[in-house]
Design a protein around this motif. Sequence first.
Motif, PDB file in Angstrom:
ATOM      1  N   SER A 335       0.863  -1.179   0.000  1.00 50.49           N
ATOM      2  CA  SER A 335       0.000   0.000   0.000  1.00 50.49           C
ATOM      3  C   SER A 335       0.900   1.229   0.000  1.00 50.49           C
ATOM      4  N   ARG A 336       0.795   2.040  -1.077  1.00 50.79           N
ATOM      5  CA  ARG A 336       1.681   3.192  -1.236  1.00 50.79           C
ATOM      6  C   ARG A 336       0.934   4.493  -0.938  1.00 50.79           C
ATOM      7  N   PRO A 337       1.628   5.486  -0.459  1.00 52.36           N
ATOM      8  CA  PRO A 337       0.955   6.742  -0.059  1.00 52.36           C
ATOM      9  C   PRO A 337       0.464   7.542  -1.261  1.00 52.36           C
ATOM     10  N   GLY A 338      -0.499   8.417  -0.994  1.00 54.86           N
ATOM     11  CA  GLY A 338      -0.980   9.333  -2.024  1.00 54.86           C
ATOM     12  C   GLY A 338      -1.638   8.617  -3.176  1.00 54.86           C
ATOM     13  N   ALA A 339      -1.369   9.125  -4.385  1.00 54.86           N
ATOM     14  CA  ALA A 339      -1.982   8.588  -5.590  1.00 54.86           C
ATOM     15  C   ALA A 339      -1.156   7.479  -6.223  1.00 54.86           C
ATOM     16  N   LEU A 340      -0.079   7.041  -5.559  1.00 49.15           N
ATOM     17  CA  LEU A 340       0.753   5.986  -6.126  1.00 49.15           C
ATOM     18  C   LEU A 340      -0.019   4.675  -6.196  1.00 49.15           C
ATOM     19  N   SER A 341       0.201   3.930  -7.258  1.00 45.99           N
ATOM     20  CA  SER A 341      -0.489   2.653  -7.424  1.00 45.99           C
ATOM     21  C   SER A 341       0.059   1.620  -6.439  1.00 45.99           C
ATOM     22  N   ASP A 342      -0.799   0.646  -6.120  1.00 47.00           N
ATOM     23  CA  ASP A 342      -0.425  -0.388  -5.155  1.00 47.00           C
ATOM     24  C   ASP A 342      -0.090  -1.687  -5.888  1.00 47.00           C
ATOM     25  N   PRO A 343       1.186  -2.058  -5.961  1.00 44.35           N
ATOM     26  CA  PRO A 343       1.556  -3.287  -6.674  1.00 44.35           C
ATOM     27  C   PRO A 343       1.344  -4.525  -5.800  1.00 44.35           C
ATOM     28  N   THR A 344       1.154  -5.647  -6.468  1.00 41.69           N
ATOM     29  CA  THR A 344       1.125  -6.947  -5.798  1.00 41.69           C
ATOM     30  C   THR A 344       2.172  -7.833  -6.463  1.00 41.69           C
ATOM     31  N   PHE A 345       3.139  -8.252  -5.698  1.00 41.10           N
ATOM     32  CA  PHE A 345       4.202  -9.109  -6.202  1.00 41.10           C
ATOM     33  C   PHE A 345       3.936 -10.547  -5.765  1.00 41.10           C
ATOM     34  N   PHE A 346       4.519 -11.494  -6.484  1.00 43.47           N
ATOM     35  CA  PHE A 346       4.232 -12.902  -6.234  1.00 43.47           C
ATOM     36  C   PHE A 346       5.512 -13.733  -6.264  1.00 43.47           C
ATOM     37  N   GLY A 347       5.541 -14.713  -5.393  1.00 44.83           N
ATOM     38  CA  GLY A 347       6.611 -15.703  -5.414  1.00 44.83           C
ATOM     39  C   GLY A 347       6.072 -17.065  -5.027  1.00 44.83           C
ATOM     40  N   GLY A 348       6.725 -18.095  -5.502  1.00 45.24           N
ATOM     41  CA  GLY A 348       6.294 -19.448  -5.165  1.00 45.24           C
ATOM     42  C   GLY A 348       7.294 -20.475  -5.635  1.00 45.24           C
ATOM     43  N   TYR A 349       7.079 -21.707  -5.232  1.00 41.42           N
ATOM     44  CA  TYR A 349       7.970 -22.799  -5.650  1.00 41.42           C
ATOM     45  C   TYR A 349       7.200 -24.110  -5.608  1.00 41.42           C
ATOM     46  N   ALA A 350       7.759 -25.092  -6.279  1.00 42.90           N
ATOM     47  CA  ALA A 350       7.281 -26.471  -6.196  1.00 42.90           C
ATOM     48  C   ALA A 350       8.506 -27.364  -6.200  1.00 42.90           C
ATOM     49  N   GLU A 351       8.545 -28.315  -5.306  1.00 40.75           N
ATOM     50  CA  GLU A 351       9.719 -29.192  -5.221  1.00 40.75           C
ATOM     51  C   GLU A 351       9.310 -30.628  -4.947  1.00 40.75           C
ATOM     52  N   VAL A 352      10.189 -31.546  -5.336  1.00 42.93           N
ATOM     53  CA  VAL A 352      10.035 -32.961  -5.005  1.00 42.93           C
ATOM     54  C   VAL A 352      11.394 -33.462  -4.529  1.00 42.93           C
ATOM     55  N   GLY A 353      11.358 -34.501  -3.699  1.00 40.16           N
ATOM     56  CA  GLY A 353      12.595 -35.088  -3.207  1.00 40.16           C
ATOM     57  C   GLY A 353      12.426 -36.563  -2.967  1.00 40.16           C
ATOM     58  N   TYR A 354      13.544 -37.291  -3.015  1.00 37.38           N
ATOM     59  CA  TYR A 354      13.486 -38.740  -2.857  1.00 37.38           C
ATOM     60  C   TYR A 354      14.774 -39.229  -2.199  1.00 37.38           C
ATOM     61  N   PHE A 355      14.625 -40.151  -1.224  1.00 40.15           N
ATOM     62  CA  PHE A 355      15.787 -40.752  -0.573  1.00 40.15           C
ATOM     63  C   PHE A 355      16.215 -41.997  -1.334  1.00 40.15           C
ATOM     64  N   LEU A 356      17.498 -42.059  -1.636  1.00 41.48           N
ATOM     65  CA  LEU A 356      18.051 -43.220  -2.344  1.00 41.48           C
ATOM     66  C   LEU A 356      18.426 -44.334  -1.386  1.00 41.48           C
ATOM     67  N   THR A 357      18.458 -44.049  -0.096  1.00 41.83           N
ATOM     68  CA  THR A 357      18.832 -45.033   0.915  1.00 41.83           C
ATOM     69  C   THR A 357      17.578 -45.606   1.568  1.00 41.83           C
ATOM     70  N   SER A 358      17.625 -46.892   1.859  1.00 40.92           N
ATOM     71  CA  SER A 358      16.455 -47.596   2.376  1.00 40.92           C
ATOM     72  C   SER A 358      16.122 -47.154   3.800  1.00 40.92           C
ATOM     73  N   GLY A 359      14.819 -46.998   4.050  1.00 43.57           N
ATOM     74  CA  GLY A 359      14.345 -46.710   5.388  1.00 43.57           C
ATOM     75  C   GLY A 359      14.348 -45.254   5.788  1.00 43.57           C
ATOM     76  N   ASP A 360      14.791 -44.363   4.905  1.00 42.56           N
ATOM     77  CA  ASP A 360      14.898 -42.949   5.260  1.00 42.56           C
ATOM     78  C   ASP A 360      13.707 -42.157   4.744  1.00 42.56           C
ATOM     79  N   SER A 361      13.340 -41.120   5.503  1.00 43.52           N
ATOM     80  CA  SER A 361      12.208 -40.280   5.153  1.00 43.52           C
ATOM     81  C   SER A 361      12.441 -38.896   5.729  1.00 43.52           C
TER      82      SER A 361
END
Length: 460
Positions: A335-361
């Motif tokens: 929220s910007r003062p006066g007549a300045l426009s109010d921007p909306t910025f965005f960020g995000g991620y998606a990830e996957v992972g896998y254990f190569l060793t047995s029994g690990d989580s």
Amino acid sequence: MKFPITSAVVAVAVASGWALPAQAQDADSAAVQQELAEMRAMMARMAARIDTLEGELAQAEAKADAAQTSAGEAVASAAAAQETASKAPSIAWKGAPLIEGEGGWSFKPRGRLMYDVGFSSAPSSTGRADGFGNEARRARLGVEGDIPGGFGYKFELDFAGGEVDATDAYLSYGDGPIEVIVGQHNNFQSLDELTSSLHSSFIERAAFTDAFGFERRVGASVTYKQGIVLAQAGLFTDNINDTSSKNRGADARLVLMPKMGDAQLHLGGSVHYNDLDDPAASVRYRQRPFVHFTSERFVNTGNLAAASETGYGLEGAVIAGPFHAAAEGFWQQVSRPGALSDPTFFGGYAEVGYFLTSGDSRGYKSGKFDRVKPANPVGKGGFGSVQVNLRYDYLDLNDAGITGGIQNAYQASLIWKPTDYVLFSLNYGKQAYDDAVYAAAGGDTSYSVDAFGARAQVDF
């Protein structure tokens, strides 16, 4: 036939008044006297024997009483020793000594050391510094523990970067599902931000967490955790190093943590509000190309006059045996003062992972990822755990006439944990930029920057 006249017969006869001849009376009287003397001697011996037996009995009874007293004293002494032992501090080992005393006292030192090394590579025509880099990413020492009455404490300092900064510094109180914290601690934004750097899947968190200025702040918060529900809310000022600012904010987060079979699910959302309360206040959103040891930022809004910030986040994750997946999105409105426009910025991620060793989580606890504990650690006949991770990371700092740049990042990591408290990690990231703040040859602002980082880590 003659019958002997015993003293007994004579005595009876005498008692009966029988008259005996004088001679017989004299002879029998002498015999009676002798037998009486013998009887008196026998009775004396019997009396002496009785006295002896009574003495021996008294001694036996005295010994029995003494033995009983000694046994009672031994029991009392053993009970006292047991009570003293129960009151004595106990020491357990949880990466470091955990000392627990009478009444609920506990004390545990804690710390971590992360050393990073690697390089970044940007187009030479941008004129930006790149190449080899290294740093002590985190070097922390602190203590934590409990105080009788349900209270707790945590205090930790970070010595990395040649400066001393307080990270966590708070007093807590817990009562059943409720925990209250007062002091400097994390406010409630993002699964990736709240997951400790010790347990993250990459050496750096998702770009938006740093770009939008997520950090610990001084404030008071309440957490409710019961079953699959986790609710958190708090009022905050600013970081302990910036308490002179007029920032006043509020944060809240709600998480559901159901299980589906053996799989752990995580669904959450958060809201953030920060009132800057200063006519001259400004915000700046920017981010490094993956690794922290470079100071270059190819996406950067520059300083923006601002009255307040409002953020909304969504988060989701699943852990199923050796596999995990996580995704988040966060919208930051200014929220910007006066007549300045109010921007909306965005960020995000998606990830996957896998254990190569047995029994690990991957570990999970209280609405965030937790420590990985190798099923077969080094030192106990095993190799430790080995995990591979892939992540797509997005950050958009363009909106409402502001061109801060867009980052599309493709990242991979390989993590080896030989034990619970030691970690080695190799990371690669390719950051593709549009509208980068530094132009390459011919004014091109669309190019990529490569970054490689390796980490050695130990904590206790």
